[in-house]
Enzyme design. Sequence first.
Site, PDB file in Angstrom:
ATOM      1  N   HIS A 475       0.838  -1.200   0.000  1.00  0.00           N
ATOM      2  CA  HIS A 475       0.000   0.000   0.000  1.00  0.00           C
ATOM      3  C   HIS A 475       0.879   1.259   0.000  1.00  0.00           C
ATOM      4  CE1 HIS A 475      -3.533  -2.327   2.111  1.00  0.00           C
ATOM      5  NE2 HIS A 475      -3.419  -2.615   0.828  1.00  0.00           N
ATOM      6  N   HIS A 519      -7.037   0.400   3.595  1.00  0.00           N
ATOM      7  CA  HIS A 519      -6.544  -0.092   2.316  1.00  0.00           C
ATOM      8  C   HIS A 519      -6.820   0.993   1.277  1.00  0.00           C
ATOM      9  CE1 HIS A 519      -6.269  -4.521   3.558  1.00  0.00           C
ATOM     10  NE2 HIS A 519      -6.649  -3.844   4.640  1.00  0.00           N
TER      11      HIS A 519
END
Length: 539
Positions: A475, A519
């Site tokens: 990420h 996320h």
Amino acid sequence: QEGVIAAMIPFLGPTLTPNTPYDWNYTTTPQAGLGGRSSSIRFSERLIEDYLMYTRGPSEGYDEVAKISGDSGWSWANLQPYFKKNEKWTAPADNHNTTGQFNPAVHSFTGINSVSLSGFPTAIDGRIINATTQLGPDFKFNLDVNSGSPLGIGWMQVTVNGSKRSSSATSYLAPNFLARPNLDVLLNAQVSRLIQTGKDKSTNFPAFRAVEYRIGNGGEWDIQKDSAGYQTLIIGSLRSVTALKEVVLSAGTIGTPHILLNSGIGNSDSLKALNVPSLVNLPDVGQNLGDHAILLNPWIVNSTDTFESFLRDPAVQIQDINEWATTGQGVMVDTIASHIGFFRMAENNTIFSTTSDPTPGPNTPHYELLFANGLPLPGAPPTGNFMGAGTLVLSSTSRGSVTLRSNNPFDAPIIDPALLQSDFDKAAMREAVKSAMKFVVWSDYVIAQFGPFAGIETDAQIDTYVAANAGTIWHPVGTAAMSPKGASTGVTDPDLRVKNVAGVRVVDASVFPFVPSAHLQAIVYVFAERASDIIKSAY
């Protein structure tokens, strides 16, 4: 994604990366926080490599972006129309009754990208929900973690349309959009750099409206010096295209700074040291790289109803894929986790005696737990049945960089995400592991912690275990960070234009000024939706 079965089947998402033909297969520099180990970095050649998890994060995070950038348009309230424009809530594959699993009031049913719930039950679903009522407020149930207040444990929401992955490829590049006469999609093309095309008359900034690229891996190049400086000599299949108005750079947190640096936009001293002509001195390009560290913690369980029962048997896997293909049902319709939890460290944690809380408010989580009915990732043990709890550091304070390896624009960049480098990140991961151990205490189901996780009790043992086993969940953010217009720091203005440059805008996760406590998928979608309006309004 056409012809790639793993890009369509939700459960097979983890097989798309790393070390596959669908990824650039980059690795990080050795990471001090990982005991000197390197980690793979997901940098996709396609639009389909996430694990389908849809988490918006806390409202406070968006409000903080608005505050940092000086643009209230990035606030939670002002982005709501874009969440609605993107999201299309969809019934799960098995059409089960979803009452009590999400809050319809905070979702859109009219957008373009499908979001849903688990469409196939697992053996641990009931245990997780029951535990939220039995273990007290530390593990409270959250009806909908995407309401802007994510703290607690709730049902995972995923980008699945019936039985298939819903992605930017299936929604924004659906056949009806690909058929538009004003859209061309060039496959197997790799951008090397942006080319200066003059100066902008209104700002006097250098304009970069030309894009140099190659088809496949066949492009050759060389550097030829002339009286004007260093100029690329184009040979073979290198080509260029010039925009009439502007170039929108959406190459991701790794690719975007790599292209900017190869274009001569970055720290002038660093560029000159590699014989890259410095055209715009913008020192923060490639800096401020942040990421989420993850650790998968396994327990051996008293059950045969786990993912291992079919992952180890190719014949059963084929049966499951055939069931998915013929009926749109079965285990393959889901991603690898059905529940997710967001948590904060206690206010009296000793880390706060030396480090300030990096989050923008009391509803922003420091860490996350992901619960899986097995170990559905490469390297799983050959025998036994398991439950996994992934622990993630969300509000990371560690910062690294993306820099050039050489003046060859097709060389892989040097990627240093500084995983678990800061004391805060180490403390947050330690607390996340403790939290997972406290939650997974089902004596009739869980037999014992497994592998390197077995026997871990003390803080020192946890820290050693983390350093030896943690990695990244891919990420990365922040390498073209937003800052107020006119600021001397940062890379992009609040309207996503590259500072001190004309004709270039960045629309991807690299513009996030800090690591979001979520996320990235949902956040990138909503930022891109607003970006499209910002761009349209400029012309």
